[in-house]
Design an enzyme around this catalytic site. Structure first.
Site, PDB file in Angstrom:
ATOM      1  CB  CYS A 381      61.811  22.467  -5.789  1.00 12.28           C
ATOM      2  SG  CYS A 381      61.914  24.031  -6.680  1.00 12.28           S
ATOM      3  CG  HIS A 506      58.245  20.969  -8.782  1.00 13.45           C
ATOM      4  ND1 HIS A 506      57.938  20.829  -7.449  1.00 13.45           N
ATOM      5  CD2 HIS A 506      58.782  22.205  -8.911  1.00 13.45           C
ATOM      6  CE1 HIS A 506      58.257  21.934  -6.800  1.00 13.45           C
ATOM      7  NE2 HIS A 506      58.773  22.789  -7.665  1.00 13.45           N
ATOM      8  CD  GLU A 508      56.535  17.377  -7.647  1.00 16.41           C
ATOM      9  OE1 GLU A 508      57.648  16.908  -7.950  1.00 16.41           O
ATOM     10  OE2 GLU A 508      56.371  18.519  -7.157  1.00 16.41           O
TER      11      GLU A 508
HETATM   12  N1  GLN Z   1      61.598  28.749  -2.607  1.00 20.02           N
HETATM   13  C1  GLN Z   1      62.454  28.129  -3.561  1.00 20.02           C
HETATM   14  C2  GLN Z   1      62.632  28.971  -4.822  1.00 20.02           C
HETATM   15  O1  GLN Z   1      61.868  29.862  -5.088  1.00 20.02           O
HETATM   16  C3  GLN Z   1      61.972  26.731  -3.917  1.00 20.02           C
HETATM   17  C4  GLN Z   1      60.662  26.694  -4.608  1.00 20.02           C
HETATM   18  C5  GLN Z   1      60.031  25.343  -4.630  1.00 20.02           C
HETATM   19  O2  GLN Z   1      60.341  24.461  -3.823  1.00 20.02           O
HETATM   20  N2  GLN Z   1      59.109  25.119  -5.536  1.00 20.02           N
HETATM   21  O3  GLN Z   1      63.557  28.760  -5.567  1.00 20.02           O
END
Ligand code: GLN
Length: 530
Positions: A381, A506, A508
């Site tokens: 992410c 994600h 995970e």
């Molecule tokens: N801050 C970033 C976003 O909002 C990544 C978010 C995250 O890593 N879950 O896109």
């Protein structure tokens, strides 16, 4: 009729009540009963999405886009199935419904009170989950510790449920700590006794007690607890510290827990089918090799912030009989110069998810070294987004390139708000959330790893790789390996590298002990190849 098992906690929080609840649910499920698990969080936030990982640990995202408590993650991993956002109840949600109903006039003429209006809403919600998930059994974990003011309406609702449904359809399990007093060399039961008294004061006499302890407890302790708590010794079980959380269901089962629970709930006892679980636990306890994985993030002091990533790494490593040795790199320390990053060829690196400016430059400077050295890197992410920023600055030569999250005035916004986010002004529950489909590009590493063109992973972000820069990235070999249907770059990788992969998802969150995440499996395979 659905049966409800309530799990309360005493003495202190962070006792592993979530893992116990998951273990109890697993045993019931493996007896052949359709079982679900619910977490009640007595705080006033509507969901966990607006809380800091420092205070609350990881935010676990469900398929249906709920931002839930991390215990939902434990339940999913043990039960091997996806739960819904409705499985996490907060006081905020309950009060919000009650107040909305009051404004609508649903309670016209009445004084709206905790009992019965709030407690009814809690009970309704529990019954609704049972109905929606066609459950034979719902295991409900009440967060916090008995005696907390906020928890009272929930305990009250749990108490009433026995009145409504009867003894054979409700069960109260109390999990409490017996600390070891080193100076006198004794296990102390007094705090546990007091927490049971507190529970009784509310009107709940526990049926079962789970004694948390560092070491296994003796018969004398069990008898003492029995005497003071009015619970027979056969219904007292010991949850002592284990080398792996996944062993807990087996330990409980070996103490006769499954049979006793079935008996109390008037369920036909069937021997739980645990063969695959036992072989997983044997594998995790007897690794043949070790791998080293560095985690680069900014909540590294609070390990609960990344619990799903740690577990996903464990699932994937166990598949190859490896034990992951996890090392933490605090990005803010790299940024301040307090720690110097030293690259190790044989290790794997995970650039962790995150929000905000703090620590971001630290991660970017580590990424530069990792890319130049050709390290094995997985960016999750925010990790992917920072990979793009680093490559834009140092390969594309776009000075001051950045994500608009970190620098709204950047001349090169290589990471920018998702189009759909631009008109959103409320921050609670408004990110791109939940399960999302990606279409993988043939010939990429990511495609090869997943072994299929269509994949589903969960998301939680507001920003994305700016589509305007994708051509430039692809020209220098930072290619998109998976798009979603609106053409967002969900996966990217550096071509001709061993493993330099970032994902906006994600992965995970969908990893389970018996079905590890493909991307984590690929990552671990690459580390083992050295
Ligand atoms: N801050 C970033 C976003 O909002 C990544 C978010 C995250 O890593 N879950 O896109």
């Amino acid at each position: 009729m659905t049966k409800f098992v309530f799990v309360t906690g005493g003495v202190l929080s962070s006792l592993g009540k979530g893992v116990f609840t998951a273990s109890a649910a697993l045993l019931l499920q493996r007896m052949g009963y359709n079982t679900t698990a619910v977490k009640i969080d007595p705080y006033l936030n509507v969901d966990a999405g607006t809380m800091s990982p420092y205070a609350h640990g990881e935010v676990f995202v469900t398929d249906d886009g709920g931002e839930t408590d991390l215990d939902i993650g434990h339940y999913e991993r043990f039960l091997g199935k996806s739960l819904s956002k409705i499985n996490n109840i907060t006081a905020g949600q309950i009060y919000q419904i009650v107040i909305e109903k009051e404004r609508r006039g649903d309670y016209l003429g009445q004084t709206v009170q905790i009992i019965p209006h709030v407690t009814n809403e809690i009970k309704n919600r529990l019954k609704e989950i049972a109905r929606a998930q066609a459950s034979d059994i719902v295991v409900v974990e009440i967060g916090g510790t008995v005696g907390d003011i906020e928890g009272l309406p929930f305990l009250e609702a749990a108490r009433q449920m026995r009145l409504d449904l009867g003894f054979q359809n409700t069960l109260y399990i109390h999990v409490a700590l017996t600390p070891y007093h080193r100076v006198v060399g004794e296990i102390k039961t007094k705090p546990l006794q007091h927490s049971v008294q507190e529970l009784r004061r509310i009107g709940i006499q526990p049926d079962v007690i789970i004694v948390r302890s560092e070491q296994p407890i003796g018969r004398d302790i069990v008898e003492k607890i029995s005497l003071y708590t009015n619970v027979q010794p056969e219904y007292i079980f010991n949850d002592y510290d284990l080398s792996t959380i996944y062993e807990l269901p087996l330990i409980l089962h070996s103490q006769g827990f499954s049979k006793r629970i079935a008996e109390k709930l008037n369920l036909e006892y069937r021997e739980p089918q645990l063969d695959d679980w036992i072989s997983f636990v044997n594998k995790i306890k007897n690794p043949e090799r070790k791998i080293e994985v560095y985690m680069i993030g900014k909540y590294t002091k609070v390990r609960d912030s990344y619990v799903s990533i740690i577990e996903a790494l464990r699932h994937a490593s166990t598949e190859y009989r490896a034990e992951p040795v996890i090392r933490w790199i605090e990005a803010t320390d790299i940024e301040s110069g307090a720690t110097k990053f030293e690259y190790k060829e044989k290790a794997g690196y995970i650039i962790l998810p995150g929000f905000g400016r703090r620590g971001a430059e630290g991660k970017i400077s580590v990424l530069k070294i990792l890319r130049e050295e050709g390290g094995i890197v997985l960016g999750i992410c925010f990790g992917l987004q920072l990979m793009a920023v680093e490559i834009a600055r140092n390969v594309l030569g776009l000075d001051k390139a950045n994500s608009t999250e970190l620098d709204p005035a950047t001349p090169h916004p290589v990471v920018d708000l998702l189009e759909e986010q631009k008109k959103i002004d409320r921050l609670g529950g408004t990110m791109r959330l939940g399960l999302s489909k990606s279409i993988l590009v043939k010939g990429t590493k990511v495609y090869e790893i997943y072994g299929s063109e269509i994949v589903f992973e969960r998301h939680r972000h507001r920003y994305e790789i700016n589509p305007r820069y994708i051509d430039s990235f692809e020209k220098i070999g930072f290619i998109v390996s998976g798009y979603n249907e609106k053409n967002y770059a969900d996966f990217m990788e550096l071509k001709d590298y061993r493993f330099y992969i970032g994902t906006q998802a994600h992965p995970e969150l969908r990893s389970r002990p018996l079905t590890p995440s493909p991307l984590f499996l690929g990552f671990v395979r690459e580390i083992l190849r050295l």
